[in-house]
Structures are given as C-alpha cells and as structure tokens.
Motif scaffolding. Structure first.
Motif, PDB file in Angstrom:
ATOM      1  N   PHE A   7     -57.239  62.368  21.239  1.00 25.39           N
ATOM      2  CA  PHE A   7     -56.723  62.766  19.939  1.00 25.39           C
ATOM      3  C   PHE A   7     -55.781  61.725  19.342  1.00 25.39           C
ATOM      4  O   PHE A   7     -55.306  61.890  18.235  1.00 25.39           O
ATOM      5  CB  PHE A   7     -55.957  64.086  20.041  1.00 25.39           C
ATOM      6  CG  PHE A   7     -56.821  65.256  20.438  1.00 25.39           C
ATOM      7  CD1 PHE A   7     -57.906  65.619  19.670  1.00 25.39           C
ATOM      8  CD2 PHE A   7     -56.539  65.984  21.564  1.00 25.39           C
ATOM      9  CE1 PHE A   7     -58.699  66.701  20.025  1.00 25.39           C
ATOM     10  CE2 PHE A   7     -57.326  67.073  21.928  1.00 25.39           C
ATOM     11  CZ  PHE A   7     -58.414  67.431  21.159  1.00 25.39           C
ATOM     12  N   GLY A   8     -55.474  60.689  20.088  1.00 28.40           N
ATOM     13  CA  GLY A   8     -54.488  59.739  19.595  1.00 28.40           C
ATOM     14  C   GLY A   8     -53.087  60.172  19.975  1.00 28.40           C
ATOM     15  O   GLY A   8     -52.883  61.105  20.758  1.00 28.40           O
ATOM     16  N   VAL A   9     -52.113  59.523  19.386  1.00 31.10           N
ATOM     17  CA  VAL A   9     -50.714  59.781  19.708  1.00 31.10           C
ATOM     18  C   VAL A   9     -50.257  61.088  19.061  1.00 31.10           C
ATOM     19  O   VAL A   9     -50.622  61.390  17.923  1.00 31.10           O
ATOM     20  CB  VAL A   9     -49.834  58.611  19.223  1.00 31.10           C
ATOM     21  CG1 VAL A   9     -48.359  58.881  19.510  1.00 31.10           C
ATOM     22  CG2 VAL A   9     -50.277  57.313  19.873  1.00 31.10           C
ATOM     23  N   ALA A  10     -49.458  61.877  19.789  1.00 32.21           N
ATOM     24  CA  ALA A  10     -48.851  63.109  19.280  1.00 32.21           C
ATOM     25  C   ALA A  10     -49.876  64.019  18.604  1.00 32.21           C
ATOM     26  O   ALA A  10     -49.818  64.255  17.388  1.00 32.21           O
ATOM     27  CB  ALA A  10     -47.717  62.789  18.310  1.00 32.21           C
ATOM     28  N   ALA A  35     -47.390  69.180  24.538  1.00 32.20           N
ATOM     29  CA  ALA A  35     -45.994  68.827  24.771  1.00 32.20           C
ATOM     30  C   ALA A  35     -45.887  67.607  25.678  1.00 32.20           C
ATOM     31  O   ALA A  35     -45.010  66.751  25.498  1.00 32.20           O
ATOM     32  CB  ALA A  35     -45.246  70.008  25.384  1.00 32.20           C
ATOM     33  N   ALA A  36     -46.788  67.510  26.653  1.00 30.34           N
ATOM     34  CA  ALA A  36     -46.776  66.364  27.570  1.00 30.34           C
ATOM     35  C   ALA A  36     -47.206  65.084  26.870  1.00 30.34           C
ATOM     36  O   ALA A  36     -47.034  63.992  27.417  1.00 30.34           O
ATOM     37  CB  ALA A  36     -47.701  66.649  28.749  1.00 30.34           C
ATOM     38  N   ARG A  37     -47.749  65.210  25.660  1.00 35.10           N
ATOM     39  CA  ARG A  37     -48.237  64.043  24.923  1.00 35.10           C
ATOM     40  C   ARG A  37     -47.498  63.846  23.604  1.00 35.10           C
ATOM     41  O   ARG A  37     -47.975  63.134  22.715  1.00 35.10           O
ATOM     42  CB  ARG A  37     -49.744  64.193  24.679  1.00 35.10           C
ATOM     43  CG  ARG A  37     -50.544  64.120  25.969  1.00 35.10           C
ATOM     44  CD  ARG A  37     -51.910  64.752  25.858  1.00 35.10           C
ATOM     45  NE  ARG A  37     -52.659  64.601  27.117  1.00 35.10           N
ATOM     46  CZ  ARG A  37     -52.478  65.365  28.184  1.00 35.10           C
ATOM     47  NH1 ARG A  37     -51.586  66.357  28.150  1.00 35.10           N
ATOM     48  NH2 ARG A  37     -53.177  65.154  29.288  1.00 35.10           N
ATOM     49  N   GLY A  38     -46.359  64.528  23.463  1.00 32.09           N
ATOM     50  CA  GLY A  38     -45.542  64.355  22.271  1.00 32.09           C
ATOM     51  C   GLY A  38     -46.107  65.001  21.026  1.00 32.09           C
ATOM     52  O   GLY A  38     -45.725  64.633  19.906  1.00 32.09           O
TER      53      GLY A  38
END
Length: 401
Positions: A7-10, A35-38
């Motif tokens: 999904f990309g960042v955050a 949550a673990a990926r911002g």
C-alpha cells in the motif's frame, strides 16, 4: 490477517463493520496492521434502518469502535422493506460503503468475510445454478468504481475471528435476521451446522471454492489476453474490435460478451448464447451495447442510443447510465444527460465516433443550455477542472464477487 499490500507508506484502510464478531475482528486486525506501518483505519458502519432497534445497535457499535480506538462513521441507509430484502440490502450497503471510502480519500475497503461465508456462498450459488465463475464464490480482491475491495480473512475460520474480539473484551452485536430461516442463505448456514467453521463440510466447500477461484483466474488471464489482442477500448466508452483477432471460439464469444457488458454498462453478465448469435451475425444490439461494422474491417462497439439513461438532476457523485462516474460541485437546476444532437458541434474536435459522442454524459444548466462536457474538457462559463468524469461501468457484466 492475510498478507496485504503493498500500500505504500502510511496506508489508509476503510473497514466495513456491522458490529458482528467477524467484522469487528477485521477492524481490530486492520487497526494493528496499519499502526505498525504508520497508517490509519476508518470503520464504516451501515444502518439499514429495517428494524426499530437498529439505531441503538449502531450506537453500540460506534461505542465499541471508540473503545478500541478506531475512528468510525455511521452510514444511515433507510431501506424500505419488500421483496428480495437481503439482496437489496447487500447492494445498498456495498454502494454506500464504497462511496464513503472514496469520499474520505481511501482507495481500499476491507470486508470481514471468512471461510464459513465462502462455503455458504458456494452452496448458495450452486443451488441457483451458477456457472464456473459464480462457483468461485467471493473474490479476495475486487475492483469497484470507487475503490478496491479486499477480503483478507477468507481463509480464516469464524471461531478464530471471534476469539480476537473476545480477547479485546468487546461484546459484538448479534443481528436476529442472521438466524431467520425465511432467507435461503440462513437455511444453508443452519444446514451446514458448524458455527466454528472448522468442520469437514465447511472445509470441503471452502476448498472447492478455492479450486474454482484458481480456475477462474486462469480463464480471466486468457480472456484479458484475447481482449488485449482484439479490442481497443477508449475512455469515452466505445471500442474498436478486430473480429479476426477476437475469434469465434468459446473464448472469443466470452470476450465479446465482456466487452458488450463494459460498453453497455450492463448490470448483469451478458448471455453467452446471445453474444455468440451476435458474433455470427456480424453485429447487432445486445445488453445496452450496439455492435456494427466500421472502417478497415473492424467493428465499432458503442452504447445503444435507444437505451441511454434519461436526464438526472446534478447531485454528484453518482454513476450515470451505468457507465460514467461523475463527481464535482452540485449546481441548482442543472442536470446530467447524454450529449445527443449537440455532438455534431464537437465532431471536428475529436476522433471519437459520432455515435460515441452522442452517448457521452454532458452537464446542462438551469436553462437547458450545455454547460460542461467533461469527456472533452469543454466548459461554458464554468471551471472544467472542478468536475471529474471516469468511465467506470458497473461491474462490466461481471458476476458479483
């Protein structure tokens, strides 16, 4: 949670939550995953308004989500009672969910269907005489006009998901309609008789659905390859087809049926027998599309001019004529309708065939004057960039997944 992404960042994920244990588990798992990926997650709770107590139940679900630290929005549907209630409720719910996800700028919508749901769907479709595509049951990934629908829990037994909710200390809602034998799906669920979803019957049906899904994926890849070789599909909702590259075998017939469904905005799969007859004739009208000979031995596939949707008040976002997603600011007194005879004005400005131009959606002002043609970026006294038009046919004649 099954592997998701990338999904990309955050990542920002929307999750459909009914308040039952399985959709709650999906929300909890998604919350921890993003949550673990911002990232962040948004729960979407639909209230059909079919029972007096549904409002209070939705309030309870919203409180559960707040307790779990999950942002949520309630979607009030207000459906009328009547025939085909469950089918209409599912369609209205999914439409509201995907529209809400798009409104929040979320390109992904997660559904909490599990292994037991997959087995039930296979049994239900088998009873209705579905073909191989329908017997593949629910797809783990499905493209909708507004977002990508994901079902990451299809391989999980419901008992495992209920354990997730119990461990979080939440009390899920139990919808009494899920135990009403008046509905065929409920009778099937009760006949399967395995509430934990770990029994041999559930597993056998789920495995059969997975086998059909693999077969459908192979067929879909071959179908797309045939379409890529034979058809030139344009965002103005028309296509050119090379009949020689299309072929007249079973795959060619299926490819033509799929293309007709796309161009015609068909709500249901195009009958293969009818597509084969049209292919043999070399043209005709079927399922809202018009196939006719064109230049260079190719066929032109356009919307059937006699079946285009009537004018609709301009209240974006909406799907016009089953083919175009229209979004932008509302305008009092404006309406959306086919360009029609006014297409002649634009004939020299584009290579789009006249029949396709006539079927394009246009926006007309309160005086009935053409104000905007999003497909050609034409605007009269308004800012064209404020509106967005996308060729996004409803399902493209695909079976629901």
């Amino acid at each position: 949670m099954a592997p998701l992404g990338p999904f990309g960042v955050a990542p920002f994920l929307a999750v459909a939550v009914s308040g039952g244990p399985h959709s709650l588990a999906a929300a909890l798992l998604a919350r921890d995953w993003v949550a673990a990926r911002g990232g962040r997650v948004l729960a979407l709770v639909a209230d059909h308004g079919l029972r007096p107590e549904s409002g209070a139940e939705v309030d309870h679900v919203m409180a559960l989500l707040a307790q779990a630290g999950i942002a949520a929005e309630c979607l009030r549907l207000g459906l009328p009672t009547g025939a085909r209630l469950q089918e209409r409720a599912r369609a209205a719910r999914l439409a509201a969910l995907t529209e809400a996800a798009a409104r929040h700028g979320c390109p992904w919508l997660l559904l909490g269907h599990h292994r037991g749901d997959q087995a039930e769907t296979l049994a239900f479709r088998a009873l209705r005489g579905s073909g191989a595509a329908g017997l593949a049951a629910m797809a783990a990934l499905r493209v909708a006009p507004d977002c990508l629908i994901l079902r990451p829990l299809l391989g999980f037994a419901p008992a495992r998901l209920e354990a997730v909710v119990a461990a979080a200390g939440l009390s899920p809602v139990r919808d009494p309609s899920n135990d009403n034998p008046r509905f065929t799906r409920i009778r099937l669920r009760q006949a399967l008789g395995d509430p934990g979803g770990e029994g041999e019957g559930i597993n056998a049906l789920a495995e059969a659905a997975e086998a059909f899904a693999r077969r459908r994926a192979r067929h879909e890849a071959a179908l797309l390859a045939r379409l890529a070789a034979a058809a030139e599909i344009h965002p103005e909702a028309y296509a050119w087809v090379d009949p020689k590259a299309l072929g007249s075998d079973a795959l060619g017939v299926t490819a033509l049926a799929r293309l007709i469904g796309l161009i015609g905005g068909a709500a249901w799969p195009v009958p293969l027998e009818a597509a084969a007859a049209l292919l043999a004739r070399g043209g005709g009208s079927l399922s809202g599309a018009w196939v006719r000979p064109g230049a260079g031995g190719r066929w032109l596939v356009v919307r059937d001019p006699g079946l285009i949707a009537p004018a609709l008040p301009l209240a974006p976002p909406f799907l016009w004529d089953g083919r175009f997603s229209v979004s932008g600011p509302a305008r009092q007194g404006w309406h959306c309708a086919a360009l029609g005879a006014a297409a002649a004005t634009f004939r020299q400005q584009t290579k789009t065939p006249l029949a396709a131009l006539r079927a394009l959606p246009a926006l007309w002002d309160e005086k009935g004057k053409l104000a905007l043609l999003p497909g050609l970026f034409y605007a009269e006294g308004v800012e064209a960039s404020a509106w967005r038009l996308v060729f996004a046919p409803r399902g493209g004649g695909l079976p629901p997944g």
